[in-house]
Design a protein around this motif. Structure first.
Motif, PDB file in Angstrom:
ATOM      1  N   MET A  92     -25.202   8.011 -20.642  1.00  0.00           N
ATOM      2  CA  MET A  92     -25.366   9.334 -21.261  1.00  0.00           C
ATOM      3  C   MET A  92     -24.659  10.403 -20.444  1.00  0.00           C
ATOM      4  O   MET A  92     -23.953  11.254 -20.991  1.00  0.00           O
ATOM      5  N   HIS A  93     -24.816  10.349 -19.142  1.00  0.00           N
ATOM      6  CA  HIS A  93     -24.154  11.337 -18.286  1.00  0.00           C
ATOM      7  C   HIS A  93     -22.635  11.238 -18.440  1.00  0.00           C
ATOM      8  O   HIS A  93     -21.946  12.263 -18.551  1.00  0.00           O
ATOM      9  N   ALA A  94     -22.129  10.024 -18.457  1.00  0.00           N
ATOM     10  CA  ALA A  94     -20.685   9.820 -18.632  1.00  0.00           C
ATOM     11  C   ALA A  94     -20.239  10.308 -20.010  1.00  0.00           C
ATOM     12  O   ALA A  94     -19.170  10.925 -20.145  1.00  0.00           O
ATOM     13  N   TYR A  95     -21.030  10.046 -21.021  1.00  0.00           N
ATOM     14  CA  TYR A  95     -20.693  10.461 -22.378  1.00  0.00           C
ATOM     15  C   TYR A  95     -20.660  11.983 -22.485  1.00  0.00           C
ATOM     16  O   TYR A  95     -19.736  12.549 -23.069  1.00  0.00           O
ATOM     17  N   LEU A  96     -21.666  12.646 -21.912  1.00  0.00           N
ATOM     18  CA  LEU A  96     -21.678  14.108 -21.917  1.00  0.00           C
ATOM     19  C   LEU A  96     -20.440  14.667 -21.208  1.00  0.00           C
ATOM     20  O   LEU A  96     -19.824  15.628 -21.682  1.00  0.00           O
ATOM     21  N   GLY A  97     -20.073  14.055 -20.095  1.00  0.00           N
ATOM     22  CA  GLY A  97     -18.862  14.487 -19.395  1.00  0.00           C
ATOM     23  C   GLY A  97     -17.617  14.305 -20.242  1.00  0.00           C
ATOM     24  O   GLY A  97     -16.733  15.154 -20.258  1.00  0.00           O
ATOM     25  N   GLY A  98     -17.552  13.193 -20.980  1.00  0.00           N
ATOM     26  CA  GLY A  98     -16.407  12.945 -21.852  1.00  0.00           C
ATOM     27  C   GLY A  98     -16.311  13.936 -22.991  1.00  0.00           C
ATOM     28  O   GLY A  98     -15.224  14.426 -23.319  1.00  0.00           O
ATOM     29  N   ILE A  99     -17.434  14.263 -23.601  1.00  0.00           N
ATOM     30  CA  ILE A  99     -17.440  15.256 -24.677  1.00  0.00           C
ATOM     31  C   ILE A  99     -16.987  16.602 -24.124  1.00  0.00           C
ATOM     32  O   ILE A  99     -16.162  17.291 -24.723  1.00  0.00           O
ATOM     33  N   SER A 100     -17.534  16.974 -22.973  1.00  0.00           N
ATOM     34  CA  SER A 100     -17.170  18.247 -22.361  1.00  0.00           C
ATOM     35  C   SER A 100     -15.669  18.300 -22.087  1.00  0.00           C
ATOM     36  O   SER A 100     -15.008  19.315 -22.354  1.00  0.00           O
ATOM     37  N   ARG A 101     -15.124  17.205 -21.575  1.00  0.00           N
ATOM     38  CA  ARG A 101     -13.682  17.140 -21.303  1.00  0.00           C
ATOM     39  C   ARG A 101     -12.874  17.334 -22.587  1.00  0.00           C
ATOM     40  O   ARG A 101     -11.890  18.070 -22.610  1.00  0.00           O
ATOM     41  N   GLU A 102     -13.306  16.680 -23.676  1.00  0.00           N
ATOM     42  CA  GLU A 102     -12.615  16.829 -24.965  1.00  0.00           C
ATOM     43  C   GLU A 102     -12.665  18.272 -25.470  1.00  0.00           C
ATOM     44  O   GLU A 102     -11.768  18.705 -26.197  1.00  0.00           O
ATOM     45  N   LEU A 103     -13.690  18.996 -25.097  1.00  0.00           N
ATOM     46  CA  LEU A 103     -13.832  20.396 -25.499  1.00  0.00           C
ATOM     47  C   LEU A 103     -13.125  21.339 -24.521  1.00  0.00           C
ATOM     48  O   LEU A 103     -13.310  22.548 -24.570  1.00  0.00           O
ATOM     49  N   HIS A 104     -12.328  20.765 -23.626  1.00  0.00           N
ATOM     50  CA  HIS A 104     -11.547  21.502 -22.628  1.00  0.00           C
ATOM     51  C   HIS A 104     -12.427  22.208 -21.598  1.00  0.00           C
ATOM     52  O   HIS A 104     -12.046  23.247 -21.049  1.00  0.00           O
ATOM     53  N   CYS A 105     -13.603  21.628 -21.360  1.00  0.00           N
ATOM     54  CA  CYS A 105     -14.516  22.100 -20.325  1.00  0.00           C
ATOM     55  C   CYS A 105     -14.695  20.960 -19.334  1.00  0.00           C
ATOM     56  O   CYS A 105     -15.673  20.198 -19.412  1.00  0.00           O
ATOM     57  N   PRO A 106     -13.741  20.786 -18.430  1.00  0.00           N
ATOM     58  CA  PRO A 106     -13.792  19.626 -17.536  1.00  0.00           C
ATOM     59  C   PRO A 106     -15.068  19.598 -16.696  1.00  0.00           C
ATOM     60  O   PRO A 106     -15.412  20.584 -16.051  1.00  0.00           O
ATOM     61  N   PRO A 107     -15.766  18.461 -16.725  1.00  0.00           N
ATOM     62  CA  PRO A 107     -16.996  18.353 -15.944  1.00  0.00           C
ATOM     63  C   PRO A 107     -16.692  18.106 -14.469  1.00  0.00           C
ATOM     64  O   PRO A 107     -15.726  17.444 -14.129  1.00  0.00           O
ATOM     65  N   LEU A 108     -17.546  18.653 -13.635  1.00  0.00           N
ATOM     66  CA  LEU A 108     -17.479  18.342 -12.212  1.00  0.00           C
ATOM     67  C   LEU A 108     -18.478  17.245 -11.888  1.00  0.00           C
ATOM     68  O   LEU A 108     -18.194  16.360 -11.093  1.00  0.00           O
ATOM     69  N   VAL A 109     -19.660  17.313 -12.530  1.00  0.00           N
ATOM     70  CA  VAL A 109     -20.682  16.295 -12.331  1.00  0.00           C
ATOM     71  C   VAL A 109     -21.714  16.410 -13.453  1.00  0.00           C
ATOM     72  O   VAL A 109     -21.962  17.495 -13.969  1.00  0.00           O
ATOM     73  N   ALA A 110     -22.258  15.272 -13.831  1.00  0.00           N
ATOM     74  CA  ALA A 110     -23.381  15.215 -14.769  1.00  0.00           C
ATOM     75  C   ALA A 110     -24.455  14.358 -14.129  1.00  0.00           C
ATOM     76  O   ALA A 110     -24.156  13.391 -13.421  1.00  0.00           O
ATOM     77  N   GLY A 111     -25.692  14.694 -14.359  1.00  0.00           N
ATOM     78  CA  GLY A 111     -26.782  13.929 -13.781  1.00  0.00           C
ATOM     79  C   GLY A 111     -28.099  14.288 -14.438  1.00  0.00           C
ATOM     80  O   GLY A 111     -28.138  15.022 -15.423  1.00  0.00           O
ATOM     81  N   GLY A 112     -29.155  13.755 -13.887  1.00  0.00           N
ATOM     82  CA  GLY A 112     -30.474  14.039 -14.420  1.00  0.00           C
ATOM     83  C   GLY A 112     -31.388  12.848 -14.243  1.00  0.00           C
ATOM     84  O   GLY A 112     -31.058  11.882 -13.558  1.00  0.00           O
ATOM     85  N   VAL A 113     -32.535  12.938 -14.879  1.00  0.00           N
ATOM     86  CA  VAL A 113     -33.526  11.869 -14.826  1.00  0.00           C
ATOM     87  C   VAL A 113     -33.938  11.523 -16.248  1.00  0.00           C
ATOM     88  O   VAL A 113     -33.233  11.862 -17.200  1.00  0.00           O
ATOM     89  N   GLU A 114     -35.066  10.848 -16.398  1.00  0.00           N
ATOM     90  CA  GLU A 114     -35.437  10.287 -17.698  1.00  0.00           C
ATOM     91  C   GLU A 114     -35.690  11.326 -18.783  1.00  0.00           C
ATOM     92  O   GLU A 114     -35.617  11.005 -19.961  1.00  0.00           O
ATOM     93  N   ASP A 115     -35.952  12.582 -18.426  1.00  0.00           N
ATOM     94  CA  ASP A 115     -36.319  13.560 -19.450  1.00  0.00           C
ATOM     95  C   ASP A 115     -35.421  14.795 -19.531  1.00  0.00           C
ATOM     96  O   ASP A 115     -35.698  15.702 -20.314  1.00  0.00           O
TER      97      ASP A 115
END
Length: 151
Positions: A32-55
């Motif tokens: 999920m974190h990788a997917y969110l980063g990929g979507i952000s990149r496609e929207l021309h908002c390059p991710p630096l990091v994505a993370g989180g926990v179960e919720d």
């Protein structure tokens, strides 16, 4: 000036609906974190990091000049919700909370925020999502009403 330049960094935080632990499987959470980063990149908002926990999730990205903040978040949530339901059929009732927190980050604080996001699991051994979010709201001097923050 013939060229438009921008360096706006944003720290996005949002939870699963009712803070349900939909992302308890570490493999699914990582994807999920990788997917969110990929979507952000496609929207021309390059991710630096994505993370989180179960919720909940955190995403630090350089925001594009060509998309509003609200449209960026809307597309992140929409696409990732569809993706996870296809990826994991047992999560057919997966949903994100309606709201989100979006905080500006100074370039001088990028490394600190990246480290904070990368270490979410350790951080949440001591602090709940709600307490973390309240702390962030206070730090950024945002007034809120508890009745409307959680869903």
């Amino acid at each position: 000036m013939p060229q438009s330049l921008s360096a706006v960094y944003l720290h996005l935080v949002f939870s699963t609906k009712d803070r349900r632990p939909f992302l308890s499987n570490p493999e699914v959470r990582h994807e999920m974190h990788a997917y969110l980063g990929g979507i952000s990149r496609e929207l021309h908002c390059p991710p630096l990091v994505a993370g989180g926990v179960e919720d909940h999730v955190h995403l630090l990205a350089r925001h594009a000049r060509t998309i509003t903040q609200a449209d960026w978040v809307k597309e992140l949530k929409r696409s990732s919700s569809l993706w996870i339901k296809q990826r994991e059929p047992t999560l057919g009732d997966f949903a994100w909370q309606t709201g989100y927190g979006l905080f500006s980050v100074s370039p001088s604080m990028l490394e600190t925020v990246e480290h904070y996001i990368a270490n979410q699991e350790e951080h949440h051994r001591k602090l709940s999502f709600q307490d973390e979010f309240r702390m962030m709201l206070r730090k950024h001097r945002i007034d809120w009403d508890e009745r409307y923050v959680w869903d």
